[in-house]
Design a protein around this motif. Structure first.
Motif, mmCIF file in Angstrom:
data_model
loop_
_atom_site.group_PDB
_atom_site.id
_atom_site.type_symbol
_atom_site.label_atom_id
_atom_site.label_comp_id
_atom_site.label_asym_id
_atom_site.label_seq_id
_atom_site.Cartn_x
_atom_site.Cartn_y
_atom_site.Cartn_z
ATOM 1 N N MET A 1 0.825 -1.208 0.000
ATOM 2 C CA MET A 1 0.000 0.000 0.000
ATOM 3 C C MET A 1 0.860 1.260 0.000
ATOM 4 N N PHE A 2 1.913 1.265 0.843
ATOM 5 C CA PHE A 2 2.766 2.464 0.913
ATOM 6 C C PHE A 2 3.591 2.633 -0.373
ATOM 7 N N SER A 3 3.978 1.529 -0.984
ATOM 8 C CA SER A 3 4.730 1.612 -2.248
ATOM 9 C C SER A 3 3.857 2.188 -3.360
ATOM 10 N N LEU A 4 2.623 1.729 -3.426
ATOM 11 C CA LEU A 4 1.703 2.276 -4.439
ATOM 12 C C LEU A 4 1.465 3.769 -4.205
ATOM 13 N N SER A 5 1.314 4.140 -2.956
ATOM 14 C CA SER A 5 1.111 5.566 -2.637
ATOM 15 C C SER A 5 2.322 6.383 -3.063
ATOM 16 N N GLY A 6 3.524 5.865 -2.764
ATOM 17 C CA GLY A 6 4.739 6.577 -3.154
ATOM 18 C C GLY A 6 4.885 6.693 -4.657
ATOM 19 N N PHE A 7 4.538 5.627 -5.371
ATOM 20 C CA PHE A 7 4.610 5.665 -6.845
ATOM 21 C C PHE A 7 3.654 6.711 -7.411
ATOM 22 N N LEU A 8 2.438 6.790 -6.872
ATOM 23 C CA LEU A 8 1.464 7.781 -7.349
ATOM 24 C C LEU A 8 1.955 9.203 -7.082
ATOM 25 N N LEU A 9 2.559 9.445 -5.925
ATOM 26 C CA LEU A 9 3.069 10.780 -5.633
ATOM 27 C C LEU A 9 4.234 11.127 -6.558
ATOM 28 N N LEU A 10 5.099 10.160 -6.816
ATOM 29 C CA LEU A 10 6.224 10.393 -7.719
ATOM 30 C C LEU A 10 5.739 10.689 -9.137
ATOM 31 N N ASP A 11 4.729 9.964 -9.570
ATOM 32 C CA ASP A 11 4.153 10.200 -10.908
ATOM 33 C C ASP A 11 3.517 11.585 -10.987
ATOM 34 N N LEU A 12 2.887 12.021 -9.897
ATOM 35 C CA LEU A 12 2.261 13.347 -9.871
ATOM 36 C C LEU A 12 3.320 14.429 -9.945
ATOM 37 N N ILE A 13 4.468 14.215 -9.280
ATOM 38 C CA ILE A 13 5.555 15.190 -9.329
ATOM 39 C C ILE A 13 6.062 15.366 -10.757
#
Length: 730
Positions: free
Chosen positions: A149-161
């Protein structure tokens, strides 16, 4: 109460304050609600862990740990939901299966903990009771769940950046990614020290470590407008995310602001673009100066320009400009919006190429084509239609079909075709073009949006050929029948002639003798008619030999003498003396003259039940001329051009085949002569036949002089006048 419990309760208070702060912004917004759920989950952990060290017994401590499990199980999943909403990808939760899994998964861990399936150990430390989860499938499953769950959240934030257009969104995502990662990493280190290295003196403070993320959330809200909207943030969002390039110029044309799209279009960063002269980015700087000058006068303007990027790439754009004025009316600057026209130009080029292809197909089609809209108006017509139906574009496109092709049958067929769009309708109808009747075959093809394609083919020539074949076959049958009838009549007629001749030779006196003479004369006349009919109908090879044309004319007049008498037709002959011989097929030339005389008779009888026919011959040196002039109704100039066309006739159906004059034309042409007609409507018609003479007029005159000298006399030709024909002697 020990200091660890104090920290947990302090974390709880911070969570409550942050919850109030978040809900005050926009409580109805989905992102705010998810953030509130995340904070509540961690608040539950803070409350539970703050109370565990103060528990009186193990059962109370386990109950408090079970309560904390609600927060521990919910935080990873809610964090993922929050990140999906922030990245505007929460539509994935509309999938019922994914939503069900995301709810069931946290409930699974809560259920396992509450049913005591996972054995936990309580140990006492210097600050109170702590909870130890021994190694088990439950523990490993929970760790895997958290990591995922935390990895998916981090990936989404990185993609948004990386992908966010607005700088505000990129900074929000960066702060949340950094503080969230720090919180998770510190919590992992805390757990490793306790479980891997057995350092039970390290306190269990994941909720306190969560405060790092709390700081990130507060910073994102206060500095970058996370979960809130202000006019400044809204304008920044609009300017940053708009697809059109936007630039703000001062009154000298210097760029003082450019949005992300403008920087991308001109291939420069915002800091490098600010302070540059706008004119340097326009391919034709004269156009740029004119643009700003005209904008200063008119206030707003739209124009196409070519912008040149820093890399030299030329981009066509549609520029919209407006002037910014100070209170005293002076121009302080300009707002320039530039829409990239490259895709529009490509689409326009493809559309034009597609249109040219359609026009090319329509123009090369051998058929006339019309496109009819739902209102029965002509939308499009091809070149063949304009040529074949003698129309111009202004008379066709946009006009009602009934005005272009006045045919009720055509409208009815199109309406019926629209009721059955899957059936292609084809039918035949007649249409007049400049007074000429045409036979058209229409094919009706259904198109999208209730449009109809009408394909018209002119089959007039094909139908005329079919009629000719039918008439030729019928005429051949009639000719054979007429020859048979004439032959059968000849046998009893021979008996009548023979017997009446014998009776006359007996010199019977009185009225009976006169009646016998009448019977013999009339029978002889019928015999001549039968003989001429047989000669006319008999098929034989042409035999050409010198003949006097007057004799041919006399025979024709004898054949038609009775009809002239009963129909009040008076024939006048103007024969030129000493006509030279002509080399002709006697029977064919007789057929020519019979056809001309028959046509004259018909027209005069139809016009005024009789008339006058004048036949004139002339000697034209190397040829002779025979003219047949009637006082009938005459021939129109339109029909005059078609008189010798096969199957062209002005007679009523059943009274003419249209073959007579075309046959005459062929016979005369084969004799080396010509046939033509002169006429004015209302003044009768004159058919003229010219044939080559066997000897010229000068040679004939010389022969006649020699003959007269030798014989001592001249010869005159007298006009033959048939019995009681109404022919006037000249």
């Amino acid at each position: 109460m020990n200091y660890i419990s104090v920290l947990h309760f302090a974390s709880l208070i911070v969570d409550i304050l942050l919850l109030v702060y978040v809900l005050r912004k926009k409580p109805w917004q989905n992102l705010n609600r998810l953030c509130a759920m995340l904070i509540i989950s961690m608040a539950i952990v803070s409350l539970s862990y703050g109370l565990v060290p103060m528990a009186d017994n193990g059962a109370a401590a386990i109950a408090l740990v079970n309560l904390a499990t609600i927060g521990f199980s919910a935080v990873p999943m809610i964090a993922l939901w929050f990140t999906l909403a922030l990245a505007k990808k929460d539509s994935i939760l509309n999938n019922k299966v994914i939503t069900l899994i995301s709810i069931v998964l946290p409930l699974f861990f809560i259920f396992i903990q509450w049913t005591n399936s996972a054995s936990i150990v309580l140990e006492e430390t210097y600050w109170g009771t702590i909870v130890i989860w021994p190694a088990s499938p439950f523990l490993y499953a929970y760790i895997a769940y958290c990591i995922l769950m935390f990895s998916l959240s981090g990936f989404l934030l990185l993609d948004l950046i990386v992908k966010a257009k607005a700088s505000r969104q990129r900074k929000q995502a960066a702060i949340l990614l950094i503080t969230g990662t720090v919180s998770v990493v510190l919590s992992v280190i805390d757990s490793i020290l306790m479980y891997q290295f057995g350092m039970k003196s390290v306190p269990q403070v994941p909720d306190i470590l969560f405060l790092v993320l709390v700081i990130g959330i507060v910073t994102a809200i206060s500095r970058y407008g996370l979960m809130t909207i202000t006019p400044i943030l809204a304008s920044d969002e609009i300017l940053s995310t708009m697809s059109d390039s936007l630039m703000l110029l001062n009154n000298e044309g210097m760029i003082v602001f450019a949005n992300r799209s403008a920087c991308s279009l001109l291939d420069l960063r915002g800091s490098n673009l600010t302070g540059r002269n706008f004119f340097t980015f326009v391919e034709n700087d004269t156009q740029a100066h004119d643009l700003l000058d005209e904008t200063s006068k008119s206030g707003a303007l739209h124009r196409e320009l070519n912008l040149v990027s820093a890399g030299g790439a030329i981009t066509p754009v549609l520029v919209s400009t407006s002037a910014i004025r100070e209170s005293i009316g002076e121009v302080a600057g300009f707002v320039i919006s530039a829409a990239d026209m490259r895709q529009h130009k490509l689409a326009q080029a493809k559309l034009e190429a597609h249109q040219q292809l359609i026009n090319g197909i329509l123009e090369t089609m051998p058929s006339a084509v019309l496109v009819i809209n739902q209102q029965m108006e002509v939308v499009l017509a091809n070149r063949i239609f304009y040529q074949g139906l003698a129309r111009i574009m202004e008379q066709v496109e946009g006009k009602p079909l009934i005005d272009v092709i006045p045919s009720d049958e055509l409208l009815r067929q199109i309406s019926a075709s629209r009721q059955n769009p899957n059936v292609n309708t084809q039918f035949e109808f007649r249409y007049n073009v400049d007074g000429n009747g045409k036979i058209l075959v229409a094919s009706i093809l259904s198109m999208p949006s209730q449009n109809v394609m009408l394909v018209l083919n002119d089959v007039t020539t094909e139908r005329e050929k079919q009629d000719r074949l039918y008439l030729t076959d019928r005429l051949a049958s009639i000719g054979e029948m007429a020859a048979g009838v004439a032959h059968e009549m000849n046998n009893p007629l021979t008996s009548v002639l023979g017997l009446s001749k014998l009776l006359i030779e007996q010199a019977i006196p009185g009225d009976t003798g006169e009646d016998l003479n009448t019977i013999y004369k009339e029978s002889l006349r019928v015999s001549n008619i039968v003989k001429n009919l047989l000669t006319f109908a008999r098929k034989r090879a042409p035999v050409r030999q010198p003949a006097q044309i007057h004799g041919v004319i006399d025979d024709v007049l004898k054949l038609r003498a009775y009809e002239h008498k009963v129909n009040n037709i008076f024939v006048t002959t103007n024969f030129t003396d000493n006509m030279p011989d002509v080399t002709i097929d006697y029977n064919q030339m007789q057929q020519v003259f019979v056809n001309i005389v028959l046509n004259a008779e018909y027209e005069m009888i139809q016009a005024h039940n009789g008339g006058s026919l004048t036949i004139t011959t002339k000697n034209l040196d190397d040829r002779i001329s025979i003219s047949f002039k009637d006082d009938g109704p005459g021939i129109s100039q339109q029909n005059l051009k078609r008189m010798f066309d096969p199957f062209f006739t002005t007679k009523e159906p059943g009274k003419g085949t249209g073959l007579g004059l075309s046959v005459c034309y062929g016979i005369v042409a084969n004799h080396g002569g010509k046939i033509y007609v002169e006429s004015n409507l209302g003044q009768g018609a004159t058919f003229i036949v010219e044939l080559p003479a066997t000897v010229s007029a000068s040679e004939l005159a010389l022969q006649m002089q020699i003959s007269s000298y030798l014989k001592g006399k001249t010869s005159n030709s007298n006009t033959y006048i048939p019995f009681s024909t109404g022919i006037k002697e000249r």
